[in-house]
Design a protein around this motif. Structure first.
Motif, mmCIF file in Angstrom:
data_model
loop_
_atom_site.group_PDB
_atom_site.id
_atom_site.type_symbol
_atom_site.label_atom_id
_atom_site.label_comp_id
_atom_site.label_asym_id
_atom_site.label_seq_id
_atom_site.Cartn_x
_atom_site.Cartn_y
_atom_site.Cartn_z
ATOM 1 N N VAL A 7 27.162 -11.037 1.700
ATOM 2 C CA VAL A 7 26.329 -11.210 0.572
ATOM 3 C C VAL A 7 27.079 -11.379 -0.235
ATOM 4 O O VAL A 7 27.663 -10.825 -0.554
ATOM 5 C CB VAL A 7 25.158 -11.147 0.887
ATOM 6 N N HIS A 8 27.013 -12.933 -0.892
ATOM 7 C CA HIS A 8 27.789 -12.831 -1.818
ATOM 8 C C HIS A 8 27.430 -13.190 -2.793
ATOM 9 O O HIS A 8 26.755 -14.763 -2.624
ATOM 10 C CB HIS A 8 29.169 -13.894 -1.916
ATOM 11 N N LYS A 9 27.484 -13.122 -4.351
ATOM 12 C CA LYS A 9 26.038 -13.574 -5.290
ATOM 13 C C LYS A 9 27.213 -13.423 -6.344
ATOM 14 O O LYS A 9 27.650 -12.144 -6.689
ATOM 15 C CB LYS A 9 25.370 -12.798 -4.987
ATOM 16 N N VAL A 17 27.446 -9.246 -6.577
ATOM 17 C CA VAL A 17 27.560 -8.597 -4.555
ATOM 18 C C VAL A 17 28.862 -9.331 -4.188
ATOM 19 O O VAL A 17 29.292 -10.967 -3.835
ATOM 20 C CB VAL A 17 26.297 -9.298 -4.023
ATOM 21 N N LYS A 18 29.269 -8.289 -3.958
ATOM 22 C CA LYS A 18 30.944 -8.804 -3.317
ATOM 23 C C LYS A 18 31.091 -8.617 -1.174
ATOM 24 O O LYS A 18 31.903 -7.977 -0.611
ATOM 25 C CB LYS A 18 32.040 -8.070 -3.515
ATOM 26 N N ILE A 53 22.391 -17.544 -3.220
ATOM 27 C CA ILE A 53 23.680 -16.431 -3.761
ATOM 28 C C ILE A 53 24.446 -17.936 -3.102
ATOM 29 O O ILE A 53 24.329 -19.174 -2.341
ATOM 30 C CB ILE A 53 22.917 -15.493 -1.684
ATOM 31 N N GLN A 54 26.174 -17.268 -3.183
ATOM 32 C CA GLN A 54 27.224 -18.077 -2.984
ATOM 33 C C GLN A 54 27.335 -17.597 -1.502
ATOM 34 O O GLN A 54 28.455 -18.934 -1.146
ATOM 35 C CB GLN A 54 27.740 -18.095 -4.138
ATOM 36 N N GLY A 212 29.395 -3.338 -6.400
ATOM 37 C CA GLY A 212 29.011 -5.034 -5.628
ATOM 38 C C GLY A 212 28.937 -4.242 -4.234
ATOM 39 O O GLY A 212 29.166 -6.459 -3.628
ATOM 40 N N VAL A 213 29.576 -3.425 -3.506
ATOM 41 C CA VAL A 213 30.191 -3.407 -2.298
ATOM 42 C C VAL A 213 29.298 -1.865 -1.886
ATOM 43 O O VAL A 213 29.181 -1.623 -2.649
ATOM 44 C CB VAL A 213 30.968 -2.871 -1.699
ATOM 45 N N ILE A 214 28.594 -1.955 -0.595
ATOM 46 C CA ILE A 214 28.572 -1.387 -0.378
ATOM 47 C C ILE A 214 29.752 0.361 -0.252
ATOM 48 O O ILE A 214 30.404 -0.478 1.173
ATOM 49 C CB ILE A 214 27.790 -0.987 1.328
ATOM 50 N N HIS A 215 29.888 1.094 -0.900
ATOM 51 C CA HIS A 215 30.935 1.460 -1.066
ATOM 52 C C HIS A 215 31.006 2.428 0.613
ATOM 53 O O HIS A 215 31.895 3.611 1.163
ATOM 54 C CB HIS A 215 30.759 2.336 -2.129
#
Ligand SMILES: Nc1ncnc2c1ncn2[C@@H]1O[C@H](COP(=O)(O)OP(=O)(O)OP(=O)(O)O)[C@@H](O)[C@H]1O
Ligand SMILES: [Mg+2]
Length: 240
Positions: A7-9, A17-18, A53-54, A212-215
Motif C-alpha cells: 500500500v502506498h498513500k 505510507v510507502k 490509496i494511490q 512510512g514503512v514497516i521497519h
C-alpha cells in the motif's frame, strides 16, 4: 482476514505510507508502534476506507476496500474504529448514543437497539451509566462508551488508534483492561498504541513503523524483546 498489500498513500505530493504489506488473521491482535508521523493513523484510515490509496490494495475478507464497486457503508459495519477522542452527542444519554448506529445504520427497532446498547455498555462496565450524559463521564468511561458504541455494530474487526493517549494516567488501565477482554474473547484487532508494555502483553504480532514503512514485524518477544534492527531498539528505549 485483513490483507494489506504493497500500500502506498500520499497526501498531495508527500508519500506517507510507502509500500506497506502485512496480513492480520482472524482472531489475531496486531499492534502498530512507531514514532510520530510514521503513518500509523493514516494506515488505519485507509483500512476502513476513510482515505483513498494511490497504490497497492487492502482486502477485508477478500473485499477490495478501495475498489469502485465496494460498498463502503456495508464494509464499515464490519470494522469498528475507536479514536483517541470521540465526540459523543452531548444532549443524548450514554445509552442513546450507543443506540444510534444500530438504529440508523442497521435499522434495528428501538427495543432491539436498546437491548444491544445495554448489553455492550454492561460488557465494558458502564451498566450504571446508561442514563448519564457523556459530559458527566470520566475520560476512561468516555473511551469505554466509544468502544461499546463500536461493538454495538457487531463488528468482526476492531481498529484502535491511541485510545488511551488523551487519558490521565490513572484512567488508562480501565480502558486497556477493556481491550484485553476483547482480545481474550477472540476479537480481531489492530491497535496503534504507545503503551509498549500492554502491546507486548496482548499482541500476537507487533509492527514497528518508521517513515512510512514497516521497519520490523514479528512476535512481541522478537520485536520488543530482541529487536533485530537498531532503530527499533532506539525507539523502544525512547518510550520509557
Ligand atoms: N489529512 C492529511 N493531510 C496532509 N498530511 C497528512 C494528513 N494526515 C496525516 N498527514 C501527514 O502524514 C504523515 C503521517 O501521519 P499519521 O497521522 O499517519 O502519523 P502517526 O504515525 O499516526 O503519528 P502520531 O504518532 O503522531 O499519531 C504525517 O507527516 C502527517 O503530517
Ligand atoms: Mg496517529
Amino acid at each position: 482476514m485483513i490483507e494489506i498489500d504493497k500500500v502506498h498513500k500520499s497526501f498531495g505530493k508527500v508519500e506517507v505510507v510507502k509500500g506497506v504489506s502485512m496480513t492480520v488473521e482472524k482472531g489475531e491482535v496486531l499492534s502498530i508502534i512507531g514514532g510520530s508521523g510514521s503513518g500509523k493513523s493514516t494506515l488505519l484510515m485507509c483500512i476502513n476506507g476513510l482515505e483513498p490509496i494511490q497504490g497497492g490494495a487492502i482486502r477485508v475478507d477478500g473485499i477490495d476496500v478501495h475498489a469502485r464497486s465496494t460498498n463502503l457503508n456495508e464494509l464499515r459495519k464490519r470494522i469498528g474504529i475507536v479514536f483517541q477522542q470521540w465526540n459523543a452527542f452531548p444532549h443524548l444519554t450514554v445509552i442513546e448514543n450507543v443506540m444510534l448506529a444500530p438504529r440508523k445504520v442497521l435499522g434495528k427497532s428501538k427495543a432491539e437497539a436498546e437491548e444491544i446498547a445495554v448489553r455492550q455498555l454492561t460488557h465494558v462496565g458502564l451498566r450504571e451509566k446508561l442514563k448519564t450524559f457523556p459530559g458527566k463521564l470520566s475520560g476512561g468511561q468516555q473511551q469505554r462508551m466509544a468502544i461499546a458504541r463500536a461493538l454495538a455494530m457487531s463488528p468482526e474487526y476492531m481498529l484502535f488508534d491511541e485510545v488511551t493517549s488523551a487519558l490521565d494516567p490513572q484512567l488508562v488501565g480501565e480502558v486497556l483492561d477493556t481491550m484485553r477482554m476483547l482480545s481474550d474473547e477472540g476479537m480481531t484487532m489492530i491497535l496503534v498504541t504507545h503503551e509498549i508494555r500492554f502491546a507486548r502483553d496482548v499482541s500476537d504480532r507487533v509492527a514497528f513503523f518508521r517513515k512510512g514503512v514497516i521497519h520490523e514485524i514479528g512476535t512481541p518477544d522478537q520485536v520488543m524483546g530482541n529487536p533485530s534492527r537498531p532503530e527499533t531498539a532506539e525507539f523502544l528505549k525512547s518510550t520509557h
